[in-house]
Motif scaffolding. Structure first.
Motif, PDB file in Angstrom:
ATOM      1  N   PRO A 174     -18.867 -19.721 -11.779  1.00  0.00           N
ATOM      2  CA  PRO A 174     -18.768 -18.832 -12.702  1.00  0.00           C
ATOM      3  C   PRO A 174     -18.300 -17.442 -12.029  1.00  0.00           C
ATOM      4  N   ALA A 175     -17.757 -16.630 -12.598  1.00  0.00           N
ATOM      5  CA  ALA A 175     -17.060 -15.515 -11.988  1.00  0.00           C
ATOM      6  C   ALA A 175     -18.194 -14.661 -11.392  1.00  0.00           C
ATOM      7  N   ALA A 176     -18.152 -13.948  -9.984  1.00  0.00           N
ATOM      8  CA  ALA A 176     -19.126 -13.188  -9.461  1.00  0.00           C
ATOM      9  C   ALA A 176     -18.877 -11.834  -9.608  1.00  0.00           C
ATOM     10  N   THR A 177     -17.564 -11.505 -10.089  1.00  0.00           N
ATOM     11  CA  THR A 177     -17.340  -9.867 -10.347  1.00  0.00           C
ATOM     12  C   THR A 177     -16.321 -10.077 -11.801  1.00  0.00           C
ATOM     13  N   TRP A 178     -16.356  -8.587 -12.312  1.00  0.00           N
ATOM     14  CA  TRP A 178     -15.436  -8.624 -13.398  1.00  0.00           C
ATOM     15  C   TRP A 178     -13.958  -8.837 -13.074  1.00  0.00           C
ATOM     16  N   GLU A 179     -13.795  -8.588 -11.903  1.00  0.00           N
ATOM     17  CA  GLU A 179     -12.257  -8.930 -11.493  1.00  0.00           C
ATOM     18  C   GLU A 179     -12.015 -10.240 -11.567  1.00  0.00           C
ATOM     19  N   GLU A 180     -12.970 -11.173 -11.060  1.00  0.00           N
ATOM     20  CA  GLU A 180     -12.782 -12.600 -11.208  1.00  0.00           C
ATOM     21  C   GLU A 180     -12.686 -13.089 -12.679  1.00  0.00           C
ATOM     22  N   ALA A 181     -13.491 -12.448 -13.515  1.00  0.00           N
ATOM     23  CA  ALA A 181     -13.581 -12.799 -15.023  1.00  0.00           C
ATOM     24  C   ALA A 181     -12.251 -12.433 -15.696  1.00  0.00           C
ATOM     25  N   ALA A 182     -11.754 -11.047 -15.283  1.00  0.00           N
ATOM     26  CA  ALA A 182     -10.651 -10.700 -15.711  1.00  0.00           C
ATOM     27  C   ALA A 182      -9.336 -11.888 -15.394  1.00  0.00           C
TER      28      ALA A 182
END
Length: 102
Positions: free
Chosen positions: A51-59
């Motif tokens: 899973p993404a660890a930060t909002w940037e990774e999710a973006a």
């Protein structure tokens, strides 16, 4: 035997030369498409691995998914394409501004 190789394409008709060039180009396109497919599969496997660890990774994941969806809408709904483009622009703008903030 001669020292210089003979260019057989020069001895064929123009239509045969064009057909050969078309086959060569198509072969290159197919090879590039296969490579792109392999790279996409690798990227998607990495996206699914953790899973993404930060909002940037999710973006980054969201941008990839939106671009993938936009490709399927090539001839589709113009409003949806504009919305996708706007969201991608928002991601870019916000990621630049968050990178500039300490």
């Amino acid at each position: 035997m001669t020292e210089k190789p003979i260019d057989l394409d020069q001895h064929r008709g123009l239509s045969a030369q064009r057909a050969t060039e078309s086959r060569r180009l198509l072969s290159e396109v197919e090879a590039h498409e296969a490579k792109l497919h392999r790279l996409r599969v690798e990227a998607e496997e990495q996206f699914l691995a953790l899973p993404a660890a930060t909002w940037e990774e999710a973006a980054v994941k969201a941008k990839y998914l939106l671009r993938l969806h936009a490709e399927t809408l090539a001839g589709g709904d113009a409003r949806t394409r504009r919305l996708i483009a706007a969201v991608l622009e928002d991601f870019e703008r916000l990621s630049v501004s968050s990178a500039e903030d300490p």
